[in-house]
Design an enzyme around this catalytic site. Structure first.
Site, PDB file in Angstrom:
ATOM      1  N   HIS A  46       0.822  -1.217   0.000  1.00  0.00           N
ATOM      2  CA  HIS A  46       0.000   0.000   0.000  1.00  0.00           C
ATOM      3  C   HIS A  46       0.852   1.262   0.000  1.00  0.00           C
ATOM      4  CE1 HIS A  46      -3.656  -2.290   0.492  1.00  0.00           C
ATOM      5  NE2 HIS A  46      -3.202  -2.867   1.584  1.00  0.00           N
ATOM      6  N   ARG A  70       7.045  -6.542   3.085  1.00  0.00           N
ATOM      7  CA  ARG A  70       5.704  -7.026   2.756  1.00  0.00           C
ATOM      8  C   ARG A  70       5.494  -6.772   1.260  1.00  0.00           C
ATOM      9  NH1 ARG A  70       0.015  -5.998   4.357  1.00  0.00           N
ATOM     10  NH2 ARG A  70       0.299  -3.769   4.039  1.00  0.00           N
ATOM     11  N   ASP A  84      16.020 -10.916  -4.008  1.00  0.00           N
ATOM     12  CA  ASP A  84      17.347 -10.581  -4.530  1.00  0.00           C
ATOM     13  C   ASP A  84      17.959  -9.382  -3.813  1.00  0.00           C
ATOM     14  OD1 ASP A  84      17.449 -12.647  -6.334  1.00  0.00           O
ATOM     15  OD2 ASP A  84      16.736 -11.463  -8.039  1.00  0.00           O
ATOM     16  N   GLU A 148      -5.974 -12.865   6.890  1.00  0.00           N
ATOM     17  CA  GLU A 148      -6.831 -11.674   6.952  1.00  0.00           C
ATOM     18  C   GLU A 148      -8.117 -11.826   6.159  1.00  0.00           C
ATOM     19  OE1 GLU A 148      -4.322  -8.467   5.647  1.00  0.00           O
ATOM     20  OE2 GLU A 148      -3.414  -9.670   4.072  1.00  0.00           O
ATOM     21  N   ASP A 174      -7.887  -5.717   7.770  1.00  0.00           N
ATOM     22  CA  ASP A 174      -8.521  -6.489   6.707  1.00  0.00           C
ATOM     23  C   ASP A 174      -9.359  -7.634   7.253  1.00  0.00           C
ATOM     24  OD1 ASP A 174      -7.863  -5.305   4.156  1.00  0.00           O
ATOM     25  OD2 ASP A 174      -5.787  -5.817   4.572  1.00  0.00           O
TER      26      ASP A 174
END
Length: 253
Positions: A46, A70, A84, A148, A174
């Protein structure tokens, strides 16, 4: 570049605390790491953060803390590009079935156990230690699945049983929205959280969540979460600036 201590501490059941960053500036992650949190979450679901921002944020925290990213979605292409960059852990949102959890783990493992491609990025010391990268990531990477959704709660026992999954994370916003009670701790939400915690205890899989206030920190710890992410940069900045402005207005009265 690796942080085996984070994974080992979670496995040992040690109290672990983190902090959530959303602002697309590595200085924010650096400041938080120097506060003393065990790990710093760099959110890319987000936020506008680019891979370059994530890479610099991980560099900024590496000497003080462990960096956990995340990802925007449980997608193996997004996951491998983040891996990576050498995070200590990766968190996938909306994991609702054991099949999705299995796909998530497979995206973080090299063949033959998984399907992650071998590259020469930061995690491989830019090609200086490709073989070491394979061994380190398989042993040290923390894989966190977010629970969630209703389906995630219903399937949480099977999700927790997936080989290679290191921790669960309850997304309170959520999950409460999915249960029709956004922002409220109604009975359905409490039952769902209790189920996830019970499964975590039975399976020996740590369960964490996000606290957006100091009251939340106390509540989640008392509830029995194994690790707590104790704040979000934007919310704490709002509280700080609101308090500063209010103090000035009061002083002028």
């Amino acid at each position: 570049m690796s942080h085996p201590s984070l994974k080992r501490r979670l496995e040992a059941g040690d109290p672990v605390t983190g902090y959530w960053t959303t602002l697309a500036d590595p200085a924010v992650a650096e400041l938080v790491a120097e506060t003393g949190f065990d790990f710093v979450v760099v959110d890319t679901e987000h936020t506008p953060s680019s891979l370059e921002t994530v890479a610099n944020s991980l560099r900024a925290v590496s000497s003080e803390s462990a960096g956990v990213v995340r990802v925007p979605w449980n997608d193996h292409v997004r996951i491998k590009r983040v891996l990576d960059l050498a995070p200590a852990g990766v968190m996938a949102p909306m994991v609702s079935t054991p099949e999705e959890a299995t796909d998530f783990v497979a995206a973080t493992r090299y063949p033959p156990e998984g399907r992650r491609g071998i590259g020469v990025g930061r995690s491989a010391r830019y090609g200086r230690d490709v073989a070491g990268q394979v061994d380190r990531d398989d042993a040290d990477l923390v894989r966190i699945a977010q629970i969630e959704t209703r389906a995630g709660v219903e399937n949480v026992a099977d999700i927790a049983a997936v080989d290679g999954l290191d921790a669960l994370f309850v997304g309170p916003a959520d999950l409460s929205a999915a249960l029709g009670s956004f922002g409220d701790d109604d009975e359905a939400f409490e039952e769902a959280v209790s189920r996830v915690l019970d499964v975590g205890d039975e399976a020996g899989v740590p369960v964490g969540t996000l606290a957006t206030s100091t009251d939340d920190v106390e509540r989640w710890v008392a509830w029995g979460f194994d690790y707590v992410i104790c704040g979000v940069d934007t919310l704490d900045l709002i509280r700080g600036t609101d308090a500063a402005l209010a103090a000035h207005e009061t002083a002028r009265e």
